[in-house]
Design a protein around this motif. Structure first.
Motif, PDB file in Angstrom:
ATOM      1  N   ALA A 122       0.830  -1.204   0.000  1.00  0.00           N
ATOM      2  CA  ALA A 122       0.000   0.000   0.000  1.00  0.00           C
ATOM      3  C   ALA A 122       0.868   1.259   0.000  1.00  0.00           C
ATOM      4  N   GLU A 123       1.932   1.250   0.770  1.00  0.00           N
ATOM      5  CA  GLU A 123       2.840   2.397   0.811  1.00  0.00           C
ATOM      6  C   GLU A 123       3.505   2.628  -0.539  1.00  0.00           C
ATOM      7  N   ARG A 125       2.323   1.712  -3.507  1.00  0.00           N
ATOM      8  CA  ARG A 125       1.310   2.221  -4.446  1.00  0.00           C
ATOM      9  C   ARG A 125       1.109   3.719  -4.249  1.00  0.00           C
ATOM     10  N   GLU A 126       1.001   4.141  -2.996  1.00  0.00           N
ATOM     11  CA  GLU A 126       0.803   5.567  -2.698  1.00  0.00           C
ATOM     12  C   GLU A 126       1.993   6.403  -3.166  1.00  0.00           C
ATOM     13  N   ARG A 130       1.750   9.399  -5.976  1.00  0.00           N
ATOM     14  CA  ARG A 130       2.089  10.778  -5.622  1.00  0.00           C
ATOM     15  C   ARG A 130       3.255  11.310  -6.445  1.00  0.00           C
ATOM     16  N   GLN A 135      -0.481   4.798 -11.194  1.00  0.00           N
ATOM     17  CA  GLN A 135      -1.297   3.988 -10.305  1.00  0.00           C
ATOM     18  C   GLN A 135      -0.803   2.541 -10.405  1.00  0.00           C
ATOM     19  N   PRO A 157      -9.142   2.048  -2.827  1.00  0.00           N
ATOM     20  CA  PRO A 157      -7.944   1.245  -2.608  1.00  0.00           C
ATOM     21  C   PRO A 157      -8.236  -0.241  -2.711  1.00  0.00           C
TER      22      PRO A 157
END
Length: 164
Positions: A122-123, A125-126, A130, A135, A157
């Motif tokens: 998840a980190e 992907r973020e 950013r 994505q 998400p």
């Protein structure tokens, strides 16, 4: 998965939110798809990796070589576009690629792996969303958005699909 998505392009077309029309252009010198919105044509560079690949290494919780390669591919396409933009936008009958309105800042989408509960994924992907406007999504996400009639869910998400 590549052959499946080429045979059923509507599965990939569902990743574009707010489109009137969507076109899939598989394996154009750039792997891409576009959607028509009220703002005109919007392009997305898409890189497909294996569903059995991983987003992160279990040992160090960093991006795998496969994910890094996919990110590099999108960044390579963007660099190519920055130097060959006129050729990319020119009509096919004028010996161009026929990608009207594409820019070197085109967003990217990587689809790979299956969902896990790994916070590092998840980190990562973020971070890519950013910093790089890329994505990073899973095949579970792709199937979920195609099962949902709600287009707002497309940006939700990744979550483990609950089967009844």
């Amino acid at each position: 998965m590549q052959r499946l998505l080429e045979k059923h392009p509507a599965l990939l077309a569902g990743t574009v939110v707010g489109t009137h029309d969507t076109w899939i252009r598989p394996q154009v010198q750039l792997g891409n798809h576009a959607g028509q919105t009220s703002l005109g044509v919007r392009w997305t560079l898409v890189e497909l990796e294996s569903p059995v690949s991983r987003l992160t290494n279990p040992g160090n919780r960093r991006a795998t070589a496969t994910l890094r390669h996919a990110v590099d591919q999108i960044e390579d396409w963007r660099r190519w576009l920055s130097t060959k933009l006129h050729y990319a936008r020119s009509a096919r009958d004028a010996d161009g690629l026929g990608l009207p309105g594409i820019t070197a800042e085109v967003p990217g989408l990587i689809i790979m792996a299956r969902e896990t509960y790994d916070d590092a994924a998840a980190e990562i992907r973020e971070l890519h969303a950013r910093r790089s406007h890329i994505q990073v999504r899973t095949y579970d996400w792709l199937m979920r958005i195609n099962e949902s009639p709600d287009p707002l869910r497309r940006d939700a998400p990744d979550q483990r699909l609950r089967l009844a």
